[in-house]
Design an enzyme around this catalytic site. Structure first.
Site, short mmCIF file in Angstrom:
data_model
loop_
_atom_site.label_atom_id
_atom_site.label_comp_id
_atom_site.label_asym_id
_atom_site.label_seq_id
_atom_site.Cartn_x
_atom_site.Cartn_y
_atom_site.Cartn_z
CG PHE A 152 -1.89 -1.17 1.24
CD1 PHE A 152 -3.04 -1.17 0.46
CD2 PHE A 152 -1.62 -2.30 2.01
CE1 PHE A 152 -3.90 -2.26 0.44
CE2 PHE A 152 -2.48 -3.39 2.01
CZ PHE A 152 -3.62 -3.38 1.23
NE ARG A 154 0.81 7.58 1.10
CZ ARG A 154 0.63 8.41 2.12
NH1 ARG A 154 -0.24 9.38 2.03
NH2 ARG A 154 1.34 8.29 3.23
CB CYS A 260 -1.05 2.27 -8.81
SG CYS A 260 0.55 1.43 -8.75
#
Ligand code: NAD
Ligand code: UGA
Length: 431
Positions: A152, A154, A260
């Site tokens: 997850f 970034r 993504c």
């Protein structure tokens, strides 16, 4: 623990560095020879705050090394992470060919029990797909398990996201393998969810598509605000006080880019279709997002008409701040549309200039800073919300410009202040 990570990109390199920093022995593998040669010399393939220092520290402490030899890395490791790319095919489905190739290579080298962990973002059912490939191609009678452990992080905050994740999701086929992964992540002391493989795979897509949905939602509301004379920042503030809503990830702008959200939302649409679940909601998310740039360029054209012969300065090229990643960057779309209309473009990004040059060639003029970009420009367009742009000397910027018009695609300035300073300031969803 002895760990290897196959695929040394944004996810693989950060994951490898963080596991090494936690005290594990880590081998990062990639089939890109040049990348591995450069990494061995200490040259990072990506810009990511804090990454270089962490890699250097762990390489010099002998906990982290790099290789192109998958077989050797697999043999030496108890846990094997897969972190290769899963790009979209033409129809939006996920291209699993890199995953398939890696699974076949693991099968060829596996010589004793291993835990194979899929960290790449893959559609539900891929755990089974990987297990079957290894099962049918393995050359020795050994056991193995396949786990889903979606990532997850970034870009731009990948190191801190990996050290302090809001959750760690482990989709495991049995208790023993779940415990092994738990042990690996235990030093982070963060919330962990142990679940089945399919649910873990779905959690990743549901999370990314939900965040993408929030962005398209707020952009739809912003467009209404613009026409109705409301202010999107006030609207989001008012919504955000409701704890069921919150104000995170409701920044109106040019829409979501990057490697993504677009691909993962398209992939979930295909998964919906596969299971005969109409994906209308997600199709709308994509349609709103895809219309952002043409709508923004129409506004620029309306004000500067005719665009042909005009000079426009572009501030920000990367798909978001604090990264040099240009994958699906909004700047590329804006530049292509403006160039087609005969605009001369001057561009600047604090970090992504080299990557931009390899994509844009001599289509634009590259500047050394924001002021040079503004020099002689009929307008300046803010595309990426770098802090550097928030802190500019706007008087100086104005003096450089032919006329003081700013189109702000990320709402980084206050409309009142800009007006007071004598700018014509056009932003998103605000008067
Ligand atoms: P990337 O393109 O930066 O890195 C992938 C790497 O895998 C490349 O270096 C490539 O050379 C290597 N590779 C490909 N085939 C290989 C093979 N057969 N053997 C060895 N190496 C091979 O990709 P990324 O951005 O790190 O994304 C990887 C996965 O993680 C994707 O599924 C993505 O959706 C997911 N993800 C990415 C992010 C992100 O912020 N970039 C965050 C969460 C999840
Ligand atoms: C996103 C997710 O945030 C990560 O949790 C996930 O791991 C990752 O995708 C992935 O799966 O690869 P990332 O693409 O690095 O991370 O960047 P974000 O900060 O999420 O931004 C994505 C895009 O949305 C950017 O273009 C950004 O400008 C845009 N955005 C973001 C908005 O337009 N508004 C917002 O409020 C937030």
């Amino acid at each position: 623990m002895n760990v290897c990570v196959i695929g040394t990109g944004y996810v693989g390199l950060v994951t490898g560095a963080v596991f090494a920093d936690l005290g594990n022995d880590v081998i990062c593998v990639d089939n890109d020879k040049e990348k591995i040669t450069r990494l061995k010399k200490g040259v990072m393939p990506i810009y990511e705050p804090g990454l270089e220092e962490m890699v250097q520290r762990n390489v010099s402490d002998n906990r982290l090394r790099f290789t192109t030899d998958i077989a050797e890395a697999v043999k030496k490791s108890e846990v094997i992470f897969i972190a290769v790319g899963t790009p979209p095919k033409e129809n939006g489905e996920t291209d699993l060919s890199y995953i398939e190739a890696v699974a076949k290579e693991i099968a060829r080298s596996i010589d004793r029990y291993k835990i194979i962990v899929n960290k790449s973002t893959v559609p539900v059912g891929t755990g089974d797909f990987v297990r079957n490939i290894i099962q049918t191609n393995k050359q020795r009678d050994v056991d193995f398990d396949v786990v889903s452990n979606p990532e997850f992080l970034r870009e731009g905050s990948a190191i801190s996201d990996s050290l302090y994740p809001e959750r760690i999701v482990i989709g495991a086929p049995n208790q023993n393998v779940a415990m092994a992964l738990l042990e690996l992540y235990a030093p982070l002391e963060r919330p962990m969810l142990i679940t089945d493989v399919e649910s873990a795979e779905m959690i990743k897509y549901a999370s990314n598509a939900f965040l993408a949905m929030k962005i398209s939602f707020v952009n739809f509301i912003a467009d209404i605000c613009e026409k109705a004379g409301a202010d999107i920042t006030q609207v989001v503030k008012g919504m955000g006080y409701d704890s069921r809503i919150g104000s995170a990830f409701l920044q109106a702008g040019l829409g979501f880019g990057g490697s993504c959200f677009p691909k993962d939302t398209l992939s979930l649409i295909q998964t919906g279709r596969k299971f005969h679940e109409p994906p209308a909601l997600l199709e709308a998310v994509i349609a709103i997002n895809e219309a952002r740039i043409s709508g923004f360029v129409r506004r620029i054209e309306k004000r500067l008409n005719p665009l042909s012969g005009k000079v426009i300065g572009i501030l920000g090229l990367a798909f978001k701040p604090n990264t040099d990643d240009m994958r699906d960057a909004k700047s590329l779309e804006i530049i292509a549309l403006l160039r087609n209309k005969g605009v001369t473009l001057k561009v600047y990004d604090p970090i992504a200039m080299d990557n931009a040059k390899s994509l844009l060639g001599d289509a634009v003029a590259y500047c050394r800073n924001a002021y040079e970009t503004a020099h002689g420009a009929d307008a300046v367009v803010v595309v990426t919300d770098w802090n550097e742009f928030k802190l500019l000397n706007l008087d100086k910027l104005k003096q450089e410009m032919k006329q003081p018009i700013i189109f702000d695609g990320r709402n980084i300035y206050s409309p009142e202040r800009m007006k007071k300073m004598g700018f014509e300031y056009i932003s998103i969803g605000r008067r």
